[in-house]
Design a protein around this motif. Structure first.
Motif, PDB file in Angstrom:
ATOM      1  N   PRO A 243       0.833  -1.217   0.000  1.00 55.16           N
ATOM      2  CA  PRO A 243       0.000   0.000   0.000  1.00 55.16           C
ATOM      3  C   PRO A 243       0.863   1.260   0.000  1.00 55.16           C
ATOM      4  CG  PRO A 243       0.034  -1.010   2.171  1.00 55.16           C
ATOM      5  CD  PRO A 243       0.721  -1.973   1.254  1.00 55.16           C
ATOM      6  N   VAL A 244       0.527   2.196  -0.895  1.00 55.02           N
ATOM      7  CA  VAL A 244       1.262   3.462  -1.001  1.00 55.02           C
ATOM      8  C   VAL A 244       0.256   4.599  -1.062  1.00 55.02           C
ATOM      9  CG1 VAL A 244       2.900   4.831  -2.338  1.00 55.02           C
ATOM     10  CG2 VAL A 244       3.154   2.351  -2.228  1.00 55.02           C
ATOM     11  N   TYR A 251       6.133  10.065   2.572  1.00 49.82           N
ATOM     12  CA  TYR A 251       5.414   8.833   2.911  1.00 49.82           C
ATOM     13  C   TYR A 251       6.402   7.789   3.454  1.00 49.82           C
ATOM     14  CZ  TYR A 251       2.802   4.490   2.374  1.00 49.82           C
ATOM     15  OH  TYR A 251       2.193   3.285   2.596  1.00 49.82           O
ATOM     16  N   THR A 252       6.018   7.138   4.534  1.00 48.43           N
ATOM     17  CA  THR A 252       6.806   6.027   5.090  1.00 48.43           C
ATOM     18  C   THR A 252       5.874   4.857   5.382  1.00 48.43           C
ATOM     19  OG1 THR A 252       6.557   6.855   7.362  1.00 48.43           O
ATOM     20  CG2 THR A 252       8.535   7.534   6.133  1.00 48.43           C
ATOM     21  N   TYR A 253       6.439   3.674   5.332  1.00 46.37           N
ATOM     22  CA  TYR A 253       5.644   2.471   5.595  1.00 46.37           C
ATOM     23  C   TYR A 253       6.576   1.385   6.116  1.00 46.37           C
ATOM     24  CZ  TYR A 253       3.132  -1.880   4.694  1.00 46.37           C
ATOM     25  OH  TYR A 253       2.551  -3.122   4.821  1.00 46.37           O
ATOM     26  N   VAL A 268       9.376   1.446   3.415  1.00 45.73           N
ATOM     27  CA  VAL A 268       9.260   2.408   2.321  1.00 45.73           C
ATOM     28  C   VAL A 268       9.556   3.793   2.869  1.00 45.73           C
ATOM     29  CG1 VAL A 268       7.767   3.403   0.557  1.00 45.73           C
ATOM     30  CG2 VAL A 268       7.527   0.986   1.164  1.00 45.73           C
ATOM     31  N   ASN A 269      10.432   4.511   2.186  1.00 52.54           N
ATOM     32  CA  ASN A 269      10.648   5.915   2.495  1.00 52.54           C
ATOM     33  C   ASN A 269      10.799   6.680   1.191  1.00 52.54           C
ATOM     34  OD1 ASN A 269      13.270   4.337   2.659  1.00 52.54           O
ATOM     35  ND2 ASN A 269      14.060   6.404   2.400  1.00 52.54           N
ATOM     36  N   ILE A 282      11.450   4.635  -2.315  1.00 56.48           N
ATOM     37  CA  ILE A 282      12.499   3.630  -2.100  1.00 56.48           C
ATOM     38  C   ILE A 282      11.937   2.540  -1.192  1.00 56.48           C
ATOM     39  CG2 ILE A 282      14.823   3.228  -1.215  1.00 56.48           C
ATOM     40  CD1 ILE A 282      15.285   6.287  -1.645  1.00 56.48           C
ATOM     41  N   THR A 283      11.856   1.352  -1.718  1.00 59.25           N
ATOM     42  CA  THR A 283      11.333   0.196  -0.964  1.00 59.25           C
ATOM     43  C   THR A 283      12.471  -0.783  -0.708  1.00 59.25           C
ATOM     44  OG1 THR A 283       9.191   0.432  -2.053  1.00 59.25           O
ATOM     45  CG2 THR A 283       9.625  -1.655  -0.910  1.00 59.25           C
TER      46      THR A 283
END
Length: 609
Positions: A243-244, A251-253, A268-269, A282-283
């Motif tokens: 999910p993005v 966004y970070t995840y 993710v950043n 960047i994942t």
């Protein structure tokens, strides 16, 4: 509270011993280990995932830093292309021949210099709608397909540079992707347009971003994946993997997701490109952490199961063995109590139960002999039989009771050990040693100094269990004294230690200390030569006594009263005076609030084996 504990213990005592032991193990062993195991698993999972999540996040930040460096340097090089006067002249010129174009392009130094300045750039492509420019080296005609592309339209409509992932095909028709810097080359005073496309090298990125444990996936804005360290996701949409939220600027995840059939950790950043209106997503992917954790989890579970099953099996076998022997002992006791004295001569094992059984066999044999003697005597004289019977029963009681009491203590201690209560078992063992000392040595004229001190230490150990830090002790013997060969009267040190606890440390809040020191001294005598003596000093840091109370005590020990307040030290004082005479004696010194010191002076007696 105490009543509830008794009720609970009463519930445990239902059933045979084997069931009791197994029930206690289930509650005292399985349940705590299960709880501890669950806490261990949860904490291990939390610690492991947190640690690996931090590593993955750190790696993502490192990739972001490296990528920022690469894209910034690429942008700076693009500035040289975009604002080169020779580049403007070349792109604005209307050539009369292809050779003229080639000669002009070959004279541009910047065309080749970027390869030497920065190896991260795989290629530079310059597209122009100048119809006089043909494809040569880095210069290409902007075909209708190129002109209709979104990236070309976006480039000529704006002055700012931007990044985008673009595909390309090699000679074999294989599609590749590159992260590309795209910008317009502003041709001053020209009717033509030119667009610069600078492709970053995938091989260079793999070299800079290589990490054996992790994979890197990079996409630009909402485009497809333009870089992948393991070639697995080129051309895919990032939202198909995780999910993005493209609406967030930063966004970070972090999370876990099944990728290619493997549960993996993802981070993710985003990176805002230098002086470009683009965001790089960047994942970083860790394929192995979850699988490694499950291996650790299985290992921990196996250890916990072994920690539960192995002790259970050992306890089950021991409890069966123990229960069988207790049943045999119970049956023998029942026979003896019923008047049947012919029992099996021995019981398997070499422990307290077998010793108790041996004592029971001896007792049964003696009772049988006594009964036979009583029966024979009854034939001669009934009155004499009654008198003898009473005497024999008293004799038998005197023989049985000490052994029975000691063996009973040992049996209780074994039950405490089996139940896991080591402290109770230790206390019973020490109490048994004290009882054995009193039974064996209490009526002796002389005992070794070592056995007397051992008895004192056992007594102090019991008191320390009762009072904790309130009672501490130290025992010191001069090196030139061999406690095994030196002898003293029995029970002359322990009463003094007991008096120190009861009257010296009783009211003290804590940190009470009792010290026993054994030294050699010389005593003045009425004879010409002095006499050597063993000096036994008992010191406490208790409440102490006033001068008046000390004077009363010194007088009272000479003629002890019936109230028992000083009967212990009075007994020791009078025994020394009766046995050893002068100059051997006992002295008492005390200071209120400081403590009390008692000194015994007895002759040095050496036991020769």
């Amino acid at each position: 509270m105490a009543r509830d504990m008794r009720l609970n213990m009463k519930w445990f005592s239902k059933g045979n011993i084997q069931k009791q032991l197994l029930s206690i193990y289930i509650i005292a062993g399985l349940v705590p280990i299960g709880i501890i195991g669950t806490i261990l698993l949860v904490s291990t999972f939390s610690m492991f995932t947190g640690y690996n999540r931090n590593l993955l996040e750190s790696y993502g930040q490192r990739v972001s830093t490296t990528l920022f460096e690469i894209t910034t340097q690429a942008y700076n090089i693009s500035e040289k292309f975009a604002y080169s006067q020779s580049m403007w002249n070349t792109l604005s010129c209307e050539y009369t021949s292809f050779d003229q174009e080639k000669d002009t392009i070959d004279e541009i130094d910047i065309i080749d210099s970027y390869n030497y300045e920065y190896t991260a750039i795989e290629s530079v492509e310059i597209y122009s709608d100048n119809p006089y420019i043909q494809d040569y080296r880095q210069f290409y005609e902007a075909t209708d397909t190129i002109k209709d592309s979104k990236w070309y339209q976006k480039a000529i409509s704006r002055k700012a540079a931007f990044w985008e992932g673009l595909p390309r095909q090699d000679e074999n028709g294989t599609t590749y992707y590159n992260i590309c810097l795209i910008r317009q080359i502003p041709l001053v005073d020209s009717k033509y347009h030119a667009v610069l496309v600078m492709r970053l090298s995938d091989n260079y990125l793999r070299t800079r971003l290589r990490e054996q444990q992790y994979s890197v996936v990079i996409s630009v804005n909402e485009g497809s994946v333009s870089f992948c360290s393991d070639n697995s996701y080129y051309g895919q949409i990032l939202t198909d993997l995780l999910p993005v939220d493209y609406g967030k600027e930063h966004y970070t995840y972090q999370g876990t997701k099944s990728i290619n059939g493997r549960m993996s950790m993802l981070n993710v950043n985003t990176l805002s490109a230098y002086r470009a209106d683009s965001i790089l997503y960047i994942t970083t992917i860790d394929y192995n952490s979850i699988s490694r954790f499950f291996i650790i989890l299985v290992f921990i579970i196996i250890i916990l199961l072994l920690a539960l099953i192995v002790p259970y099996e050992i306890l089950r076998l021991f409890s069966r063995y123990f229960s069988d022997r207790v049943v045999t002992l119970k049956s023998a006791v029942h026979k003896v109590s019923s008047g049947e004295y012919d029992i099996v001569p021995s019981l398997e094992g070499e422990d307290e139960i077998s010793e108790a059984f041996s004592d029971l066999v001896i007792t049964a044999h003696e009772i049988k002999q006594k009964n036979e003697q009583m029966y024979k005597a009854q034939l001669d004289r009934k009155e004499l039989l009654n008198r003898q019977s009473q005497m024999e029963l008293k004799m038998l009681t005197s023989q049985i009771n000490p052994h029975f009491l000691y063996n009973t203590l040992e049996t209780i201690r074994m039950k405490a050990v089996t139940a896991g209560d080591r402290e109770v078992a230790k206390a019973i063992k020490i109490l048994g040693k004290m009882l054995r000392f009193v039974l064996d040595k209490g009526n002796s004229d002389e005992v070794s100094l070592a056995s007397s001190l051992d008895h004192v230490e056992n007594y102090l150990s019991i008191q320390k269990m009762r009072f904790g830090d309130k009672v501490g002790y130290e025992i010191h013997i001069d090196d030139d004294i061999d406690p095994e060969s030196v002898t003293t009267m029995p029970l002359i040190i322990q009463p003094l230690v007991e008096n120190a606890i009861q009257h010296g440390l009783r009211e003290k809040e804590g940190n009470g200390i009792i010290r026993v020191d054994i030294t050699k001294v010389m005593l003045d005598s009425t004879e010409e030569d002095s006499k050597s003596a063993l000096k036994i000093t008992v010191t406490d840091n208790g409440e102490g006594m006033s001068a008046e109370r000390l004077s009363e005590l010194k007088e009272s020990i000479k003629t002890p009263s019936d109230d028992g307040s000083s009967i212990g030290i009075s007994n020791v004082y009078n025994r020394i005076k009766l046995k050893y005479k002068d100059p051997y004696t006992m002295t008492i010194d005390s200071t209120k609030g400081v403590g009390t010191v008692i000194n015994l002076y007895v002759p040095i007696q050496i036991r020769h084996n």
